[in-house]
Design an enzyme around this catalytic site. Sequence first.
Site, PDB file in Angstrom:
ATOM      1  N   LYS A 286      21.974  12.956  48.023  1.00  0.00           N
ATOM      2  CA  LYS A 286      22.983  12.479  47.062  1.00  0.00           C
ATOM      3  C   LYS A 286      23.638  13.684  46.382  1.00  0.00           C
ATOM      4  CE  LYS A 286      19.257  11.907  43.683  1.00  0.00           C
ATOM      5  NZ  LYS A 286      18.393  10.924  42.991  1.00  0.00           N
TER       6      LYS A 286
ATOM      7  N   TYR B  44      37.187  34.745  24.315  1.00  0.00           N
ATOM      8  CA  TYR B  44      37.543  33.809  23.236  1.00  0.00           C
ATOM      9  C   TYR B  44      36.721  34.102  21.989  1.00  0.00           C
ATOM     10  CZ  TYR B  44      40.008  30.859  26.613  1.00  0.00           C
ATOM     11  OH  TYR B  44      40.869  30.378  27.555  1.00  0.00           O
TER      12      TYR B  44
HETATM   13  C1  LIG Z   1      17.124  11.310  43.427  1.00  0.00           C
HETATM   14  C2  LIG Z   1      16.024  10.434  43.838  1.00  0.00           C
HETATM   15  C3  LIG Z   1      14.968  10.941  44.606  1.00  0.00           C
HETATM   16  C4  LIG Z   1      14.825  12.426  44.931  1.00  0.00           C
HETATM   17  O1  LIG Z   1      14.471  13.103  43.773  1.00  0.00           O
HETATM   18  P1  LIG Z   1      13.945  14.640  43.808  1.00  0.00           P
HETATM   19  O2  LIG Z   1      13.358  14.842  42.477  1.00  0.00           O
HETATM   20  O3  LIG Z   1      15.165  15.476  44.004  1.00  0.00           O
HETATM   21  O4  LIG Z   1      12.995  14.728  44.918  1.00  0.00           O
HETATM   22  C5  LIG Z   1      14.000  10.052  45.049  1.00  0.00           C
HETATM   23  N1  LIG Z   1      14.065   8.742  44.733  1.00  0.00           N
HETATM   24  C6  LIG Z   1      15.064   8.220  43.996  1.00  0.00           C
HETATM   25  C7  LIG Z   1      15.072   6.751  43.690  1.00  0.00           C
HETATM   26  C8  LIG Z   1      16.061   9.051  43.509  1.00  0.00           C
HETATM   27  O5  LIG Z   1      17.036   8.528  42.754  1.00  0.00           O
END
Ligand SMILES: *Cc1c(COP(=O)(O)O)cnc(C)c1O
Length: 373
Positions: free
Chosen positions: A41, A264
């Site tokens: 993701k 800045y």
């Molecule tokens: C993002 C996510 C993962 C992976 O998480 P990591 O900490 O990056 O391993 C696994 N399960 C769900 C439901 C997630 O949303």
Amino acid sequence: MMTKEDLRDTQILVNLSAIKKNVKLIKEFTGPEVAVMAVIKANGYGCGAAAIAPTLIESGVNCLAVATLTEALELKEVNPSYPVFILGYTPDRLLHYIVEKDIIQTVFSLEQVKLLNDIAAEHQKTVKVHIKVDTGFHRLGKEPSPEYAEEICQMFKMENVQIEGIFSHLALVNDEENEKQFTLFCDFIKDLENKGCHFKYKHIADSIATIDYPHYHMNMVRPGALLYGMRGFHKGFIPVEQAISFVTAVSQLHEVKKGEGIGYDYLWTAERDSLVATMPFGYADGYPRNLRDKGYIIINGKKAPVIGVICMDQCMVDVTDIPDVTVGTQAVIYGNGDDGSMTIDEASKLAGTNKNDILCRLSARPPRKYITE
Ligand SMILES: *Cc1c(COP(=O)(O)O)cnc(C)c1O
């Protein structure tokens, strides 16, 4: 002809060999009975989801997981037949995409499964889903109850829906709470199996749980951070390698007199005559703006502190004590630490956040360059 990545000095280098090695380590650790759902993701945690997908697939993961429909569609565009799972909720009005593109969807209500069944029937297809169980996180899914069990039994009656899996997510509060969640999940599955509801995949472990709690592997794990070499664990260990580095090169040098300010609000003033280098990266590239006076980059093997306000596209570093810095001298913003560079882990600590946040805030602007060893 220049390649796209060469059009800018500020680049994100993605080491595909490291990702491959990390998958191998994860698979060795979890064993042949456990399937790997590779979480890519948020544009593959900054690596570029579509670009790293082939490497993950070649490495033998069983499925790719994303958070949203938009992310799933992007992957299906390049790889229509490879299994892609959506961890998040998809609104009813968009469910036809799930069916049309053969995406695997998270579900937690009979109404949605009925809708999916109707759409799938229209298309003369079978749609795959995994059921989400809320064991305490209170984010997505329903809590184990006789009513939810009954709802799930009804889902199994839908002819055009294949209930492929069941899953939950840990809040990772502490050992005791994790165990409570895990037990609740297992007991609920046992109850469902006694009612004749069987699941091909059962899963609860993200990266941290995969390494710290091997008895939570069930028959599928869902690592994200681990694929990219993040070592967030407390008990277990596997030597995954950071797959991402962030590099740049000097734009300009300024001789700044003692007492003069820079940037800045002149929030940094020279305590001595200084040599200041302007660097072509800023918070619009995903560099945390709150690393002012905390962050540093590596130039010619030495630390150059980030000074003054970090601008949208540029920032300044102090190179007074670093020899031979000229326009075009290369620098490392995030590295694997071997050269003294700031790791993703260190950046997250200095910025007061976590590693996943540092990775996924890397913006679309810096070109990604894919390297293999
Ligand atoms: C993002 C996510 C993962 C992976 O998480 P990591 O900490 O990056 O391993 C696994 N399960 C769900 C439901 C997630 O949303």
